[in-house]
Design a protein around this motif. Structure first.
Motif, PDB file in Angstrom:
ATOM      1  N   LEU A  60      33.874   0.493 -68.743  1.00 60.91           N
ATOM      2  CA  LEU A  60      34.523  -0.354 -69.397  1.00 60.91           C
ATOM      3  C   LEU A  60      34.211  -1.275 -70.268  1.00 60.91           C
ATOM      4  CD1 LEU A  60      37.188  -0.923 -66.306  1.00 60.91           C
ATOM      5  CD2 LEU A  60      37.401   0.517 -68.275  1.00 60.91           C
ATOM      6  N   ARG A  61      33.054  -1.712 -70.141  1.00 60.94           N
ATOM      7  CA  ARG A  61      31.987  -2.427 -71.005  1.00 60.94           C
ATOM      8  C   ARG A  61      31.890  -1.706 -72.384  1.00 60.94           C
ATOM      9  NH1 ARG A  61      28.880  -4.160 -66.436  1.00 60.94           N
ATOM     10  NH2 ARG A  61      29.489  -6.182 -65.580  1.00 60.94           N
ATOM     11  N   ALA A  62      31.476  -0.332 -72.083  1.00 59.86           N
ATOM     12  CA  ALA A  62      31.004   0.391 -73.218  1.00 59.86           C
ATOM     13  C   ALA A  62      32.245   0.632 -73.982  1.00 59.86           C
ATOM     14  CB  ALA A  62      30.631   1.774 -72.486  1.00 59.86           C
ATOM     15  N   LEU A  63      33.736   0.614 -73.637  1.00 56.31           N
ATOM     16  CA  LEU A  63      34.762   0.887 -74.481  1.00 56.31           C
ATOM     17  C   LEU A  63      35.367  -0.457 -74.770  1.00 56.31           C
ATOM     18  CD1 LEU A  63      36.523   3.389 -72.144  1.00 56.31           C
ATOM     19  CD2 LEU A  63      35.143   3.677 -74.359  1.00 56.31           C
ATOM     20  N   GLY A  64      34.660  -1.705 -74.632  1.00 54.62           N
ATOM     21  CA  GLY A  64      34.905  -2.883 -75.464  1.00 54.62           C
ATOM     22  C   GLY A  64      35.658  -3.907 -74.483  1.00 54.62           C
ATOM     23  N   ALA A  65      35.722  -3.861 -73.178  1.00 45.65           N
ATOM     24  CA  ALA A  65      36.362  -4.784 -72.216  1.00 45.65           C
ATOM     25  C   ALA A  65      35.127  -5.682 -71.700  1.00 45.65           C
ATOM     26  CB  ALA A  65      37.028  -3.973 -71.236  1.00 45.65           C
ATOM     27  N   GLY A  66      35.501  -7.002 -71.477  1.00 43.54           N
ATOM     28  CA  GLY A  66      34.640  -7.786 -70.880  1.00 43.54           C
ATOM     29  C   GLY A  66      34.682  -7.575 -69.288  1.00 43.54           C
ATOM     30  N   VAL A  67      33.578  -7.713 -68.780  1.00 43.30           N
ATOM     31  CA  VAL A  67      33.560  -7.620 -67.366  1.00 43.30           C
ATOM     32  C   VAL A  67      32.244  -8.200 -66.938  1.00 43.30           C
ATOM     33  CG1 VAL A  67      33.508  -6.284 -65.154  1.00 43.30           C
ATOM     34  CG2 VAL A  67      34.672  -5.242 -67.220  1.00 43.30           C
ATOM     35  N   ARG A  68      32.472  -9.684 -66.443  1.00 44.74           N
ATOM     36  CA  ARG A  68      31.517 -10.515 -66.180  1.00 44.74           C
ATOM     37  C   ARG A  68      31.562 -10.955 -64.787  1.00 44.74           C
ATOM     38  NH1 ARG A  68      33.060 -15.890 -67.083  1.00 44.74           N
ATOM     39  NH2 ARG A  68      35.265 -16.236 -68.283  1.00 44.74           N
ATOM     40  N   ASP A  69      30.436 -11.394 -64.452  1.00 39.06           N
ATOM     41  CA  ASP A  69      30.204 -12.071 -62.890  1.00 39.06           C
ATOM     42  C   ASP A  69      30.841 -13.420 -62.993  1.00 39.06           C
ATOM     43  OD1 ASP A  69      29.136  -9.621 -62.179  1.00 39.06           O
ATOM     44  OD2 ASP A  69      27.060 -10.539 -62.187  1.00 39.06           O
ATOM     45  N   GLU A  70      31.649 -13.710 -62.142  1.00 37.93           N
ATOM     46  CA  GLU A  70      32.221 -15.233 -61.628  1.00 37.93           C
ATOM     47  C   GLU A  70      31.903 -15.254 -60.123  1.00 37.93           C
ATOM     48  OE1 GLU A  70      35.765 -16.635 -63.223  1.00 37.93           O
ATOM     49  OE2 GLU A  70      34.911 -16.501 -65.292  1.00 37.93           O
ATOM     50  N   GLY A  71      30.639 -15.666 -59.591  1.00 44.14           N
ATOM     51  CA  GLY A  71      30.347 -15.806 -58.407  1.00 44.14           C
ATOM     52  C   GLY A  71      30.481 -14.301 -57.770  1.00 44.14           C
ATOM     53  N   ALA A  72      31.154 -14.491 -56.550  1.00 41.15           N
ATOM     54  CA  ALA A  72      31.434 -13.066 -55.938  1.00 41.15           C
ATOM     55  C   ALA A  72      32.552 -12.049 -56.744  1.00 41.15           C
ATOM     56  CB  ALA A  72      31.792 -13.269 -54.493  1.00 41.15           C
ATOM     57  N   ASP A  73      33.205 -12.879 -57.667  1.00 42.02           N
ATOM     58  CA  ASP A  73      34.473 -12.058 -58.414  1.00 42.02           C
ATOM     59  C   ASP A  73      33.876 -11.546 -59.636  1.00 42.02           C
ATOM     60  OD1 ASP A  73      35.469 -13.161 -56.159  1.00 42.02           O
ATOM     61  OD2 ASP A  73      36.669 -14.804 -57.354  1.00 42.02           O
ATOM     62  N   TRP A  74      34.666 -10.684 -60.217  1.00 39.36           N
ATOM     63  CA  TRP A  74      34.631  -9.995 -61.701  1.00 39.36           C
ATOM     64  C   TRP A  74      35.674 -10.817 -62.520  1.00 39.36           C
ATOM     65  CZ3 TRP A  74      33.009  -4.640 -59.994  1.00 39.36           C
ATOM     66  CH2 TRP A  74      31.435  -4.373 -60.345  1.00 39.36           C
ATOM     67  N   HIS A  75      35.237 -11.098 -63.697  1.00 37.41           N
ATOM     68  CA  HIS A  75      36.312 -11.512 -64.629  1.00 37.41           C
ATOM     69  C   HIS A  75      36.538 -10.401 -65.689  1.00 37.41           C
ATOM     70  CE1 HIS A  75      38.228 -14.105 -67.772  1.00 37.41           C
ATOM     71  NE2 HIS A  75      38.794 -14.794 -66.820  1.00 37.41           N
ATOM     72  N   VAL A  76      37.550  -9.915 -65.920  1.00 37.21           N
ATOM     73  CA  VAL A  76      37.904  -8.896 -66.789  1.00 37.21           C
ATOM     74  C   VAL A  76      38.759  -9.485 -67.914  1.00 37.21           C
ATOM     75  CG1 VAL A  76      38.420  -6.640 -67.164  1.00 37.21           C
ATOM     76  CG2 VAL A  76      37.566  -7.088 -64.840  1.00 37.21           C
ATOM     77  N   THR A  77      38.124  -9.347 -69.146  1.00 34.09           N
ATOM     78  CA  THR A  77      38.870  -9.827 -70.529  1.00 34.09           C
ATOM     79  C   THR A  77      39.040  -8.505 -71.284  1.00 34.09           C
ATOM     80  OG1 THR A  77      37.613 -11.789 -70.360  1.00 34.09           O
ATOM     81  CG2 THR A  77      39.017 -11.232 -72.399  1.00 34.09           C
ATOM     82  N   PRO A  78      40.227  -7.981 -71.486  1.00 35.42           N
ATOM     83  CA  PRO A  78      40.517  -7.004 -72.347  1.00 35.42           C
ATOM     84  C   PRO A  78      40.185  -7.389 -73.881  1.00 35.42           C
ATOM     85  CG  PRO A  78      42.615  -7.468 -71.103  1.00 35.42           C
ATOM     86  CD  PRO A  78      41.471  -8.705 -71.056  1.00 35.42           C
ATOM     87  N   PRO A  79      39.935  -6.273 -74.614  1.00 30.23           N
ATOM     88  CA  PRO A  79      39.725  -6.482 -75.880  1.00 30.23           C
ATOM     89  C   PRO A  79      40.436  -7.510 -76.515  1.00 30.23           C
ATOM     90  CG  PRO A  79      39.310  -4.157 -75.501  1.00 30.23           C
ATOM     91  CD  PRO A  79      40.000  -4.719 -74.162  1.00 30.23           C
ATOM     92  N   ALA A  80      40.065  -8.521 -77.623  1.00 31.01           N
ATOM     93  CA  ALA A  80      41.129  -9.223 -78.087  1.00 31.01           C
ATOM     94  C   ALA A  80      42.438  -8.655 -78.857  1.00 31.01           C
ATOM     95  CB  ALA A  80      40.440 -10.088 -79.211  1.00 31.01           C
ATOM     96  N   ASP A  81      42.221  -7.794 -79.357  1.00 32.03           N
ATOM     97  CA  ASP A  81      43.473  -6.775 -79.998  1.00 32.03           C
ATOM     98  C   ASP A  81      43.961  -5.943 -79.030  1.00 32.03           C
ATOM     99  OD1 ASP A  81      41.441  -5.320 -80.337  1.00 32.03           O
ATOM    100  OD2 ASP A  81      41.678  -4.964 -82.407  1.00 32.03           O
ATOM    101  N   GLY A  82      43.572  -5.672 -77.779  1.00 31.43           N
ATOM    102  CA  GLY A  82      43.957  -4.752 -76.970  1.00 31.43           C
ATOM    103  C   GLY A  82      43.319  -3.377 -77.340  1.00 31.43           C
ATOM    104  N   ALA A  83      42.761  -3.299 -78.137  1.00 31.68           N
ATOM    105  CA  ALA A  83      42.241  -2.143 -78.513  1.00 31.68           C
ATOM    106  C   ALA A  83      40.856  -1.663 -78.124  1.00 31.68           C
ATOM    107  CB  ALA A  83      42.159  -1.641 -80.125  1.00 31.68           C
ATOM    108  N   LEU A  84      40.884  -0.636 -77.218  1.00 32.91           N
ATOM    109  CA  LEU A  84      39.499  -0.202 -76.686  1.00 32.91           C
ATOM    110  C   LEU A  84      38.796   0.478 -77.681  1.00 32.91           C
ATOM    111  CD1 LEU A  84      40.596   0.973 -73.289  1.00 32.91           C
ATOM    112  CD2 LEU A  84      39.028  -1.208 -73.749  1.00 32.91           C
ATOM    113  N   ALA A  85      37.624   0.895 -77.885  1.00 34.09           N
ATOM    114  CA  ALA A  85      36.916   1.523 -79.149  1.00 34.09           C
ATOM    115  C   ALA A  85      35.337   2.336 -78.569  1.00 34.09           C
ATOM    116  CB  ALA A  85      36.386   0.585 -80.174  1.00 34.09           C
ATOM    117  N   GLY A  86      35.438   3.399 -79.221  1.00 29.58           N
ATOM    118  CA  GLY A  86      34.121   4.137 -79.202  1.00 29.58           C
ATOM    119  C   GLY A  86      33.456   3.871 -80.502  1.00 29.58           C
TER     120      GLY A  86
END
Length: 426
Positions: A60-86
């Motif tokens: 998902l990171r490779a497609l442009g989504a943000g997936v980052r650690d927040e302690g034991a959790d993951w915080h996932v942020t979709p691309p700003a315009d919602g558009a995933l990209a290769g």
């Protein structure tokens, strides 16, 4: 460099332990997909951190989504315009959830997304999902193999509509299409035609999690409809992985002891919840209360006649328990396990018989007649469930040497330490 075999510890006394399990792989990878496709950030609470889920996060990171650690959790942020990209290159390892869930996501991205995995992954069923995506207008280059590796040439959108597939090889073929369907312009109708779909609880899990994320879903007999619409953000709390409880709870049965798994949900779609009835049928005392699920050995340890079609992932550990029981067992409805991480039916026959067992492969399962077992090398075929099965055998059979125990990191890193700690509490 060869990896040392792990000597599976013998239980010298009844176990008496509480074992806290990590999060569900199935729920974690579904939550990550839904979060990456949402319209706002999502916190995935207490996810499983394992090879399978790290591969999903990396894809998902490779497609442009943000997936980052927040302690034991993951915080996932979709691309700003919602558009995933290769363009992107995706490694699915040997994870069925990644190889079946990612192609529809890649179809929503712009650019070429190359998808490949471990050598065995190239043998696992992918044809139905490739055909379904092509029916929906997605361009896929697979060299005519209907299997990995292949490249999805996404155009940033999928119209959607209706597809018919044979999902008798894996329920993940349906789930993979449904999870991305809210982002399809017309939504999606998936109709199954063929032998029964295995692992129905996993399909219920997909439907539940889609609805919790705000999707409109209709589920009928062999047909599922998902309407188009935005997925909401917020929190997605991951339950403990109940299937990974099988060998721990089984230890209570084998040793005549007690094991409690805290946090066991009272209402869940996880297939592992079937352990309550299966272990009780084998002679255990099973109670679900405020402390969690507790299994106690009663001195009775019976064989079992069980249709495991909906809970096939429990088969390796149940087969190991059956090989230690006091009477014969038949485990049926599991022909589809021949297409899992390895051919699990053939692997179990080979390894159990290699230790002196009497196991016969049936057209759709296994027939197990207990015999005295001896120590020896138990090969695992890069299959995490085979490691867990070997550990259960080792409780009662001295000298079981487990090949490549690290492969259990696919779904449960730290398994051997947790197993040893459980026995240390005895």
């Amino acid at each position: 460099m060869s990896v040392p075999h792990w000597p599976a510890p013998v239980a010298h006394a009844p176990v008496d332990a509480t074992v806290a399990l990590p999060g569900s792989k199935s729920m974690t990878n579904r939550a990550l997909i839904l979060a990456a496709l949402a319209g706002e950030p999502v916190r995935v609470v207490r996810p499983l951190r394992s090879r399978d889920t790290e591969l999903m996060a990396g894809a998902l990171r490779a497609l442009g989504a943000g997936v980052r650690d927040e302690g034991a959790d993951w915080h996932v942020t979709p691309p700003a315009d919602g558009a995933l990209a290769g363009p992107a290159r995706i490694d699915v390892g040997l994870a069925g959830t990644v190889m079946r869930f990612l192609p529809p996501v890649a179809a929503l991205a712009t650019g070429a997304v190359a998808i490949d995995g471990d050598p065995r992954a190239r043998e696992r069923p992918m044809g139905p999902i490739i055909t379904a995506l092509r029916t929906l207008g997605v361009e896929i280059d697979d060299g005519g193999r209907a299997a990995l590796p292949f490249t999805v040439r996404g155009r940033g959108a999928v119209d959607g509509g209706a597809v018919t597939i044979d999902a008798s090889g894996s329920s993940q073929l349906v789930s993979g299409l449904l999870l991305s369907a809210p982002r399809f312009a017309k939504g999606l109708e998936v109709r199954h035609e063929g032998p029964p779909v295995p692992s129905a609880p996993h399909l219920e899990m997909t439907v539940r999690m889609l609805r919790e994320a705000g999707a409109e879903v209709e589920a009928g007999e062999d047909v599922w409809r998902v309407g188009p619409g935005a997925l909401r953000g917020g929190e997605r709390v991951i339950e403990p992985d109940l299937s990974n409880a099988a060998q721990f709870l089984g230890a209570a049965l084998v040793t005549g002891g007690r094991v409690t798994v805290p946090g066991w949900p009272g209402d869940t779609a996880q297939p592992g919840d079937a352990l309550r009835g299966l272990l009780a049928a084998m002679g255990a005392e099973v109670t679900l209360g405020a402390d969690g699920l507790t299994v106690r050995g009663t001195g009775a340890f019976r064989g079992i006649d069980a249709d495991l079609h909906e809970v096939g992932e429990l088969t390796p550990v149940l087969a190991a328990l059956a090989a230690l029981a006091e009477g014969p067992s038949r485990l049926t409805g599991i022909a589809h396990l021949r297409g899992h991480e390895t051919d699990r039916l053939a692997a179990l026959v080979t390894e159990l018989n290699g230790l002196g067992g009497d196991v016969r492969e049936l057209p759709d399962g296994l027939e197990i007649r207990p015999r005295p077992l001896r120590g020896g090398v138990f090969r695992t075929y890069d299959d995490h469930r085979m490691v867990m099965a070997a550990a259960a055998l080792g409780l009662a059979v001295p000298g079981v040497l487990v090949e490549n125990p690290a492969t259990v990191g696919k779904t449960m890193p730290g398994f051997t330490d947790l197993w040893t700690a459980m026995l240390g509490a005895a």
